[in-house]
Design a protein around this motif. Structure first.
Motif, PDB file in Angstrom:
ATOM      1  N   TYR A  84       1.010  -0.723   0.407  1.00  0.00           N
ATOM      2  CA  TYR A  84       0.156   0.129   0.117  1.00  0.00           C
ATOM      3  C   TYR A  84       0.406   1.101   0.179  1.00  0.00           C
ATOM      4  CZ  TYR A  84      -4.305  -2.778   0.976  1.00  0.00           C
ATOM      5  OH  TYR A  84      -5.424  -3.925   0.778  1.00  0.00           O
ATOM      6  N   ALA A  85       1.872   0.776   1.003  1.00  0.00           N
ATOM      7  CA  ALA A  85       2.922   2.531   0.813  1.00  0.00           C
ATOM      8  C   ALA A  85       3.215   2.852  -0.887  1.00  0.00           C
ATOM      9  CB  ALA A  85       3.864   2.317   2.017  1.00  0.00           C
ATOM     10  N   SER A  86       3.788   1.748  -0.874  1.00  0.00           N
ATOM     11  CA  SER A  86       4.883   1.607  -2.857  1.00  0.00           C
ATOM     12  C   SER A  86       3.346   1.679  -3.681  1.00  0.00           C
ATOM     13  CB  SER A  86       4.965   0.011  -3.274  1.00  0.00           C
ATOM     14  OG  SER A  86       5.901  -0.855  -2.494  1.00  0.00           O
ATOM     15  N   TYR A  87       2.346   1.778  -3.705  1.00  0.00           N
ATOM     16  CA  TYR A  87       1.108   2.195  -4.039  1.00  0.00           C
ATOM     17  C   TYR A  87       0.447   3.989  -4.054  1.00  0.00           C
ATOM     18  CZ  TYR A  87      -3.251   3.808  -5.284  1.00  0.00           C
ATOM     19  OH  TYR A  87      -4.696   4.662  -6.606  1.00  0.00           O
ATOM     20  N   VAL A  88       0.431   4.105  -3.208  1.00  0.00           N
ATOM     21  CA  VAL A  88       0.961   5.551  -2.651  1.00  0.00           C
ATOM     22  C   VAL A  88       1.704   6.366  -3.067  1.00  0.00           C
ATOM     23  CG1 VAL A  88       0.145   8.408  -1.151  1.00  0.00           C
ATOM     24  CG2 VAL A  88      -0.396   5.880  -0.701  1.00  0.00           C
ATOM     25  N   THR A  89       3.618   6.166  -3.321  1.00  0.00           N
ATOM     26  CA  THR A  89       4.713   6.092  -3.588  1.00  0.00           C
ATOM     27  C   THR A  89       4.386   6.563  -4.952  1.00  0.00           C
ATOM     28  OG1 THR A  89       6.028   5.017  -1.861  1.00  0.00           O
ATOM     29  CG2 THR A  89       7.111   5.934  -4.130  1.00  0.00           C
ATOM     30  N   ALA A  90       3.628   5.287  -5.485  1.00  0.00           N
ATOM     31  CA  ALA A  90       3.584   5.943  -6.904  1.00  0.00           C
ATOM     32  C   ALA A  90       3.112   6.215  -7.957  1.00  0.00           C
ATOM     33  CB  ALA A  90       2.900   3.659  -7.770  1.00  0.00           C
ATOM     34  N   CYS A  91       1.642   6.977  -7.389  1.00  0.00           N
ATOM     35  CA  CYS A  91       0.971   7.847  -7.469  1.00  0.00           C
ATOM     36  C   CYS A  91       1.388   9.655  -7.157  1.00  0.00           C
ATOM     37  CB  CYS A  91      -0.114   7.918  -6.575  1.00  0.00           C
ATOM     38  SG  CYS A  91      -1.734   6.650  -6.375  1.00  0.00           S
ATOM     39  N   CYS A  92       2.819   9.528  -6.407  1.00  0.00           N
ATOM     40  CA  CYS A  92       3.935  10.092  -6.475  1.00  0.00           C
ATOM     41  C   CYS A  92       4.691  10.296  -7.501  1.00  0.00           C
ATOM     42  CB  CYS A  92       4.518  11.112  -5.125  1.00  0.00           C
ATOM     43  SG  CYS A  92       2.958  11.203  -3.848  1.00  0.00           S
ATOM     44  N   HIS A  93       4.765   9.739  -8.227  1.00  0.00           N
ATOM     45  CA  HIS A  93       5.995   9.657  -9.398  1.00  0.00           C
ATOM     46  C   HIS A  93       5.321  10.475 -10.714  1.00  0.00           C
ATOM     47  CE1 HIS A  93       8.958   7.861 -12.058  1.00  0.00           C
ATOM     48  NE2 HIS A  93       9.527   7.848 -11.086  1.00  0.00           N
ATOM     49  N   PRO A  94       6.597  11.255 -11.117  1.00  0.00           N
ATOM     50  CA  PRO A  94       5.744  12.319 -12.462  1.00  0.00           C
ATOM     51  C   PRO A  94       5.754  11.555 -13.151  1.00  0.00           C
ATOM     52  CG  PRO A  94       8.605  12.531 -12.066  1.00  0.00           C
ATOM     53  CD  PRO A  94       7.841  11.688 -10.548  1.00  0.00           C
ATOM     54  N   ASP A  95       6.156  10.089 -13.451  1.00  0.00           N
ATOM     55  CA  ASP A  95       5.687   9.489 -15.073  1.00  0.00           C
ATOM     56  C   ASP A  95       4.341   9.159 -14.837  1.00  0.00           C
ATOM     57  OD1 ASP A  95       8.121   9.777 -15.706  1.00  0.00           O
ATOM     58  OD2 ASP A  95       9.015   7.820 -15.753  1.00  0.00           O
ATOM     59  N   ASN A  96       4.114   9.066 -13.357  1.00  0.00           N
ATOM     60  CA  ASN A  96       2.550   8.619 -13.539  1.00  0.00           C
ATOM     61  C   ASN A  96       1.614   9.734 -12.651  1.00  0.00           C
ATOM     62  OD1 ASN A  96       3.446   6.040 -13.364  1.00  0.00           O
ATOM     63  ND2 ASN A  96       3.327   5.242 -11.002  1.00  0.00           N
ATOM     64  N   LYS A  97       1.342  10.648 -13.771  1.00  0.00           N
ATOM     65  CA  LYS A  97       0.514  11.463 -12.887  1.00  0.00           C
ATOM     66  C   LYS A  97      -0.544  11.987 -13.983  1.00  0.00           C
ATOM     67  CE  LYS A  97       0.449  16.622 -13.801  1.00  0.00           C
ATOM     68  NZ  LYS A  97       1.190  17.897 -14.129  1.00  0.00           N
ATOM     69  N   ASP A  98      -0.103  11.209 -15.223  1.00  0.00           N
ATOM     70  CA  ASP A  98      -1.690  10.737 -15.591  1.00  0.00           C
ATOM     71  C   ASP A  98      -2.238   9.468 -15.954  1.00  0.00           C
ATOM     72  OD1 ASP A  98      -1.659  13.911 -16.384  1.00  0.00           O
ATOM     73  OD2 ASP A  98       0.132  13.007 -18.020  1.00  0.00           O
ATOM     74  N   TRP A  99      -1.767   9.027 -15.465  1.00  0.00           N
ATOM     75  CA  TRP A  99      -2.615   7.441 -15.466  1.00  0.00           C
ATOM     76  C   TRP A  99      -4.300   7.718 -14.642  1.00  0.00           C
ATOM     77  CZ3 TRP A  99      -0.629   2.486 -15.987  1.00  0.00           C
ATOM     78  CH2 TRP A  99       0.879   2.276 -16.437  1.00  0.00           C
ATOM     79  N   SER A 100      -5.576   7.061 -15.092  1.00  0.00           N
ATOM     80  CA  SER A 100      -6.676   7.295 -14.920  1.00  0.00           C
ATOM     81  C   SER A 100      -6.729   5.724 -14.344  1.00  0.00           C
ATOM     82  CB  SER A 100      -7.719   7.605 -16.330  1.00  0.00           C
ATOM     83  OG  SER A 100      -7.258   6.535 -17.224  1.00  0.00           O
TER      84      SER A 100
END
Length: 228
Positions: free
Chosen positions: A103-119
């Motif tokens: 779960y911590a990895s998920y929130v961290t991934a949400c903060c990665h600039p490459d994931n900004k536009d993931w819908s």
């Protein structure tokens, strides 16, 4: 990214003792009332400790990510706040620490600039909620079609995953969740054969697994939040 006041976990024994003292001091007598107080105080302590553990792991992940992307974290407060609060609700009731790490990895991934536009973040979170933490490890090695026995062998080499039947069960679960797909070796070789490629014995009884498009998307999203 240090916290000024470090969060501390609450001792479960301390909570129980405090509850007993409170009950005695208030003169509460009914057995059911005492049991209810003890249970809810204990449950609250568990959830609090789970959240503390999750947030501490999240801070570690974010510090790592901050170094990797040179401070260019995607932290748009209303968006990340929503992702964080939704995940905390899941983490507080999760008793397996490795799953809280996911779960911590998920929130961290949400903060990665490459994931900004993931819908599809909400779809991914629902799938992660249904996954055992072992499932992320299996998704990692499913880049190409692999035999079931080969997958189990590779995963069992990691000391954290020693039960072969658990690995098989998680692989089958990935298939049921639409994150992995299965094809018989015969069908695969019929479409992939080049010249005289050798086939396995009884290929119709041997199955190969690979990530689906959804599984590929989920893995490529969350891997950006997993420290190497």
């Amino acid at each position: 990214m240090k916290m000024e006041n470090e969060l501390e976990k609450t001792s479960k024994l301390k909570v129980l003792l405090e509850s007993i003292v409170k009950i005695v001091a208030n003169g509460q007598h009914p057995i059911l009332g005492i049991g209810a107080n003890l249970y809810f105080d204990y449950q609250n302590a568990l959830q609090y400790n789970n959240v503390v553990d999750f947030l501490q792991k999240l801070l570690e992940h974010l510090e790592w990510l901050n170094e990797i992307v040179l401070g260019k974290l995607f932290v748009e407060e209303p968006v990340i706040k929503k992702d964080l609060m939704q995940t905390i609700q899941l983490a507080k009731d999760e008793m397996i620490s490795e799953k809280r790490d996911v779960y911590a990895s998920y929130v961290t991934a949400c903060c990665h600039p490459d994931n900004k536009d993931w819908s599809r973040k909400q779809i991914y979170l629902r799938k992660i909620e249904q996954l055992d933490y072992l499932g992320i490890g299996i998704l990692k090695i499913l880049e190409k079609h692999s035999r079931e026995d080969s997958i189990v062998k590779t995963m069992s080499e990691d000391k954290a995953f020693t039960d072969n039947e658990d690995i098989r069960a998680q692989l089958w679960d990935l298939e049921s969740l639409g994150l992995a797909e299965k094809i018989s070796a015969k069908d695969y070789y019929d479409t992939q054969r080049r010249g005289g490629n050798r086939m396995v014995r009884n290929p119709e009884n041997v199955y190969l697994y690979k990530r689906t498009k959804l599984g590929d998307g989920l893995y490529n999203f969350i891997v950006k939040g997993i420290p190497n």
